[in-house]
Enzyme design. Structure first.
Site, PDB file in Angstrom:
ATOM      1  N   CYS A   2      59.760   4.256 -41.161  1.00  0.00           N
ATOM      2  CA  CYS A   2      60.986   4.771 -41.783  1.00  0.00           C
ATOM      3  C   CYS A   2      61.785   5.589 -40.775  1.00  0.00           C
ATOM      4  O   CYS A   2      61.281   6.052 -39.763  1.00  0.00           O
ATOM      5  CB  CYS A   2      60.628   5.668 -42.970  1.00  0.00           C
ATOM      6  N   ARG A  27      64.181   0.153 -35.970  1.00  0.00           N
ATOM      7  CA  ARG A  27      62.834   0.576 -36.410  1.00  0.00           C
ATOM      8  C   ARG A  27      62.304  -0.342 -37.500  1.00  0.00           C
ATOM      9  O   ARG A  27      61.113  -0.285 -37.828  1.00  0.00           O
ATOM     10  CB  ARG A  27      62.856   2.021 -36.919  1.00  0.00           C
ATOM     11  N   TRP A  76      60.712   1.733 -44.557  1.00  0.00           N
ATOM     12  CA  TRP A  76      59.801   0.616 -44.256  1.00  0.00           C
ATOM     13  C   TRP A  76      58.685   0.746 -45.295  1.00  0.00           C
ATOM     14  O   TRP A  76      57.858   1.657 -45.208  1.00  0.00           O
ATOM     15  CB  TRP A  76      59.259   0.726 -42.834  1.00  0.00           C
ATOM     16  N   ASN A 102      58.970  10.132 -44.058  1.00  0.00           N
ATOM     17  CA  ASN A 102      58.386   9.101 -43.201  1.00  0.00           C
ATOM     18  C   ASN A 102      56.903   9.437 -43.065  1.00  0.00           C
ATOM     19  O   ASN A 102      56.556  10.541 -42.652  1.00  0.00           O
ATOM     20  CB  ASN A 102      59.051   9.086 -41.820  1.00  0.00           C
ATOM     21  N   GLY A 103      56.033   8.513 -43.468  1.00  0.00           N
ATOM     22  CA  GLY A 103      54.585   8.764 -43.378  1.00  0.00           C
ATOM     23  C   GLY A 103      53.886   8.254 -44.622  1.00  0.00           C
ATOM     24  O   GLY A 103      54.464   7.508 -45.429  1.00  0.00           O
ATOM     25  N   GLU A 484      42.300 -14.001 -28.664  1.00  0.00           N
ATOM     26  CA  GLU A 484      43.513 -13.171 -28.778  1.00  0.00           C
ATOM     27  C   GLU A 484      43.997 -12.760 -27.395  1.00  0.00           C
ATOM     28  O   GLU A 484      45.198 -12.793 -27.115  1.00  0.00           O
ATOM     29  CB  GLU A 484      43.246 -11.947 -29.642  1.00  0.00           C
ATOM     30  N   LYS A 488      47.768 -13.614 -25.877  1.00  0.00           N
ATOM     31  CA  LYS A 488      48.651 -12.556 -25.375  1.00  0.00           C
ATOM     32  C   LYS A 488      49.150 -12.908 -23.973  1.00  0.00           C
ATOM     33  O   LYS A 488      50.324 -12.815 -23.666  1.00  0.00           O
ATOM     34  CB  LYS A 488      47.922 -11.208 -25.341  1.00  0.00           C
ATOM     35  N   GLU A 491      51.507 -16.021 -24.078  1.00  0.00           N
ATOM     36  CA  GLU A 491      52.768 -15.765 -24.791  1.00  0.00           C
ATOM     37  C   GLU A 491      53.799 -15.067 -23.918  1.00  0.00           C
ATOM     38  O   GLU A 491      54.979 -15.393 -23.948  1.00  0.00           O
ATOM     39  CB  GLU A 491      52.486 -14.827 -25.966  1.00  0.00           C
ATOM     40  N   HIS A 507      28.900 -27.336 -20.507  1.00  0.00           N
ATOM     41  CA  HIS A 507      29.003 -28.671 -21.130  1.00  0.00           C
ATOM     42  C   HIS A 507      30.296 -29.374 -20.760  1.00  0.00           C
ATOM     43  O   HIS A 507      30.813 -30.184 -21.520  1.00  0.00           O
ATOM     44  CB  HIS A 507      28.856 -28.525 -22.654  1.00  0.00           C
ATOM     45  N   LYS A 607      59.555 -14.085 -33.884  1.00  0.00           N
ATOM     46  CA  LYS A 607      58.618 -13.104 -34.447  1.00  0.00           C
ATOM     47  C   LYS A 607      57.993 -13.636 -35.729  1.00  0.00           C
ATOM     48  O   LYS A 607      56.837 -13.387 -36.016  1.00  0.00           O
ATOM     49  CB  LYS A 607      59.347 -11.776 -34.738  1.00  0.00           C
TER      50      LYS A 607
HETATM   51  C1  AGP Z   1      51.176 -13.386 -32.016  1.00  0.00           C
HETATM   52  O1  AGP Z   1      51.381 -12.592 -30.855  1.00  0.00           O
HETATM   53  C2  AGP Z   1      52.228 -14.463 -32.133  1.00  0.00           C
HETATM   54  N1  AGP Z   1      53.519 -13.888 -32.115  1.00  0.00           N
HETATM   55  C3  AGP Z   1      51.979 -15.451 -33.254  1.00  0.00           C
HETATM   56  O2  AGP Z   1      50.831 -16.181 -32.908  1.00  0.00           O
HETATM   57  C4  AGP Z   1      51.741 -14.867 -34.662  1.00  0.00           C
HETATM   58  O3  AGP Z   1      50.500 -14.200 -34.706  1.00  0.00           O
HETATM   59  C5  AGP Z   1      51.713 -16.035 -35.656  1.00  0.00           C
HETATM   60  O4  AGP Z   1      52.962 -16.684 -35.614  1.00  0.00           O
HETATM   61  C6  AGP Z   1      51.431 -15.568 -37.100  1.00  0.00           C
HETATM   62  O5  AGP Z   1      52.457 -14.726 -37.533  1.00  0.00           O
HETATM   63  P1  AGP Z   1      52.232 -13.908 -38.903  1.00  0.00           P
HETATM   64  O6  AGP Z   1      51.076 -13.008 -38.664  1.00  0.00           O
HETATM   65  O7  AGP Z   1      53.515 -13.183 -39.128  1.00  0.00           O
HETATM   66  O8  AGP Z   1      51.934 -14.914 -39.978  1.00  0.00           O
END
Ligand code: AGP
Length: 612
Positions: A2, A27, A76, A102-103, A484, A488, A491, A507, A607
């Site tokens: 927020c 934000r 938020w 906010n919190g 993960e 990262k 990406e 293998h 995103k």
């Molecule tokens: C993660 O860094 C990516 N931006 C992407 O893999 C993301 O996790 C995936 O698109 C799922 O998004 P969501 O969690 O909003 O469903």
């Protein structure tokens, strides 16, 4: 998270409040509102769901609210759907006090029940409204707003930044903070409170930073700060030399970096309110104990990083619940004839709550008669609304495309849900329930210890950014964490990378290991550390450059054979991925930085992926 702004001045407040809120849109928010004290009308409050345009329209650009004193808020949502009613400011029952927050107030439910018994009526589902009604109650008792604020702050638990105005006080607003940031601004036509510098840079660069436990009384002419015993304090003034765009990231170079640093607090906010008297208390989970006991199968369905959370969970939940846990890519789930029936629980994990693949999987699971639970960060998002139950991560808005704090809060929330379900099933191994909760309580501080290695990670990023292929190898939870870490890196740095179960290397894939191949060897899972070590020797023998990740317990042994080592604190085995992922996020960040990549907005990515 927020955004708060407050103004006590010699000119109309409303336009200044709206302008300040617009500076904090970055934000992330889902509703907004302002309240102004007017000599003619007392307190006037206007608030609206959605973008700020709605509030501008509702108030005719602020012209409808007159008066030089006011507060504003972009919300938020954490408690209560995004809607007009749950938007801030919240107003006391007698209409005399307006408050923005906010919190997260962790003990709001018990306070609300207490106030309801006193006959106080509520209009929203928020934790914040409990504060303003409690404040109204104490103000009626003692007649002094400052004293009433002191009483409220001693009663509530959790994190807060408050802005408060009262129709009985025409010239002064009150502010208080604990854990959530709040600054004081000294302007030409009046003085300010704000969540961050961005909101008031247009009017002043002279600010003070409130500390936890402080209360401020702000008028057009003065800013007085007190501690919680109302002892006056002297506040140092600072000169802000940021440009506006830098301020939007709180002074950090990228949102991703800022969000990596926010992880300890985001994890604390997600876990702490859900552990009461040593027991997991899940808000929003609707299955009965009987239904849980009848579960024959659990699916975890997600995309990308959220899917990687599911892979970590499988290892953990099958141990805690002794039930089959299937982890599925959402884009594959509905085309794979899943064995979902009324005794299945399908958990959809999604930061945005809008990912189309995950939404489609949710609908398929419901069509097949399964029970559905959403683990989501964005309150009121589509997936949150369509699932039978939803439990929210409280990571706050995540701006960077590459997720970090949402991933971390999903991990710990799934740990909590796994404990809760295992406890209902009576399958949690002896002593583990308490040990895991203890580990979760210690996690934020241990995450901060991982963040203390920023310089080492910067060095490693500069040492290894030139590789064009990277392997992340590990076993069990280390392998899951490697998925993960690999994503990262791919990406944001555009380097091809692969996470591999290190026992599987021999293998086939080990044929790719040659002189200088960079292998990030993950050895934080204690039970298989010796195996991990043998895999390091295996790849070293073929010329690999090994960057190892291990825990303090194994530092010495790993440093003997790896070319470089990252070390994180030891914690409960199932929580180790929550620590190990942090230096790996920083590694990806610094490699991408060295390669001059657009870290917050990587090429080809969005995103929230709302297409199939
Ligand atoms: C993660 O860094 C990516 N931006 C992407 O893999 C993301 O996790 C995936 O698109 C799922 O998004 P969501 O969690 O909003 O469903």
């Amino acid at each position: 998270m927020c955004g708060i702004i407050g103004f006590a001045g010699r000119v109309e407040a409303a336009p200044i409040l709206l302008e300040g809120l617009s500076r904090m849109e970055y934000r992330g928010y889902d509703s907004a509102g302002i309240a102004v004290r007017s000599d003619n009308w007392g307190l006037q409050a206007k608030k609206a769901k959605g973008r700020l345009e709605a509030l501008y329209g509702l108030t005719h650009g602020g012209a409808d609210l007159d008066g030089p004193l006011g507060i504003g808020h972009t919300r938020w949502a954490t408690h209560g759907e995004p809607n007009d009613c749950n938007a801030h400011p919240h107003i006391s029952e007698d209409g005399r006090i307006a408050l923005v927050h906010n919190g997260i107030i962790e003990n709001y439910l018990e306070i609300k029940e207490n106030l309801l018994r006193k006959g106080i009526r509520f209009t929203s589902d928020t934790d914040t409204e409990v504060v303003v009604q409690l404040l109204g109650y104490h103000y009626q008792q003692c007649g002094s707003m400052l004293e009433a604020v002191g009483r409220v702050l001693r009663r509530i638990e959790g994190s807060y930044a408050f802005g408060i105005i009262c129709s009985d006080y025409p010239n002064a607003l009150i502010a208080a903070r604990k854990d959530s940031p709040l600054i004081l601004g000294y302007g030409e036509n009046g003085n300010f409170i704000a969540s961050d510098v961005t909101a008031i840079l247009k009017y002043t660069r002279d600010v003070s930073y409130m500390e936890d436990g402080e209360i401020a009384v702000v008028t057009a002419e003065s800013v007085d700060v007190f501690d919680q015993e109302l002892t006056p304090l002297d506040k140092k003034r600072c000169r802000v030399d940021w440009d506006v765009s830098a301020a939007e990231k709180g002074g950090y170079p990228h949102f991703m970096f800022k969000e990596i640093l926010e992880q300890p607090e985001a994890v604390r906010k997600t876990v702490s309110p859900r552990v009461q008297n040593g027991r997991v208390a899940l808000d929003g989970f609707s299955m009965t104990a009987e239904e849980v006991r009848n579960l024959s199968r659990i699916y975890i369905v997600a995309c990308g990083s959220a899917y990687h959370v599911g892979v970590v969970c499988k290892y953990i939940w099958e141990r805690l619940l002794r039930r089959p846990v299937e982890v599925c890519l959402a884009s594959e789930f509905r085309y794979s004839a899943p064995l979902v029936d009324r005794n299945s629980l399908v958990i959809i994990i999604s930061q945005s709550g809008e990912t189309l693949d995950s939404m489609a999987a949710l609908r398929e699971a419901k069509r097949l008669g399964g029970r559905t639970l959403a683990v989501v960060n964005v309150v009121g998002s589509s997936i949150a609304r369509e699932a039978d139950s939803v439990i929210y991560t409280w990571a706050g808005p995540e701006i960077a495309v590459a997720t970090t704090k949402a991933y971390s809060t999903q991990l710990v929330l799934m740990d909590l849900i796994g404990l809760y379900l295992g406890d209902l099933l009576g399958t949690v191994p002896g002593g583990e329930y308490e040990a895991i909760l203890k580990g979760l309580a210690e996690l934020p501080d241990k995450m901060r210890a991982c963040l203390d290695q920023i310089q080492e990670m910067q060095y490693l990023g500069s040492r290894y950014f030139n590789h064009d292929s990277v392997f992340f190898i590990g076993r069990n939870l280390d392998y899951a964490m490697g998925l993960e870490a690999s994503l990262k890196l791919k990406e944001i740095s555009y380097i091809h990378s692969e996470a591999y179960a290190s026992g599987e290397l021999k293998h086939g894939t080990i044929s790719l290991i040659e002189e200088g191949t960079l292998v990030v060897a993950l050895g934080t899972h204690a039970a298989l550390f010796d195996k991990a070590m043998s895999n390091v020797v295996e790849v070293k023998a073929r010329g690999a450059e090994v960057l190892a990740l291990t825990t303090e317990r194994y530092r010495e042994r790993m440093e003997k054979i790896a070319d470089a080592a990252i070390v994180v604190p030891d914690t409960h085995p199932i929580l180790q991925p929550s620590l190990g992922v942090i230096p790996l996020q920083l590694f990806a960040y610094y490699v991408a930085l060295q390669r001059g990549c657009d870290i917050d907005k990587p090429r080809n990515l969005a995103k929230s992926v709302t297409v199939e």
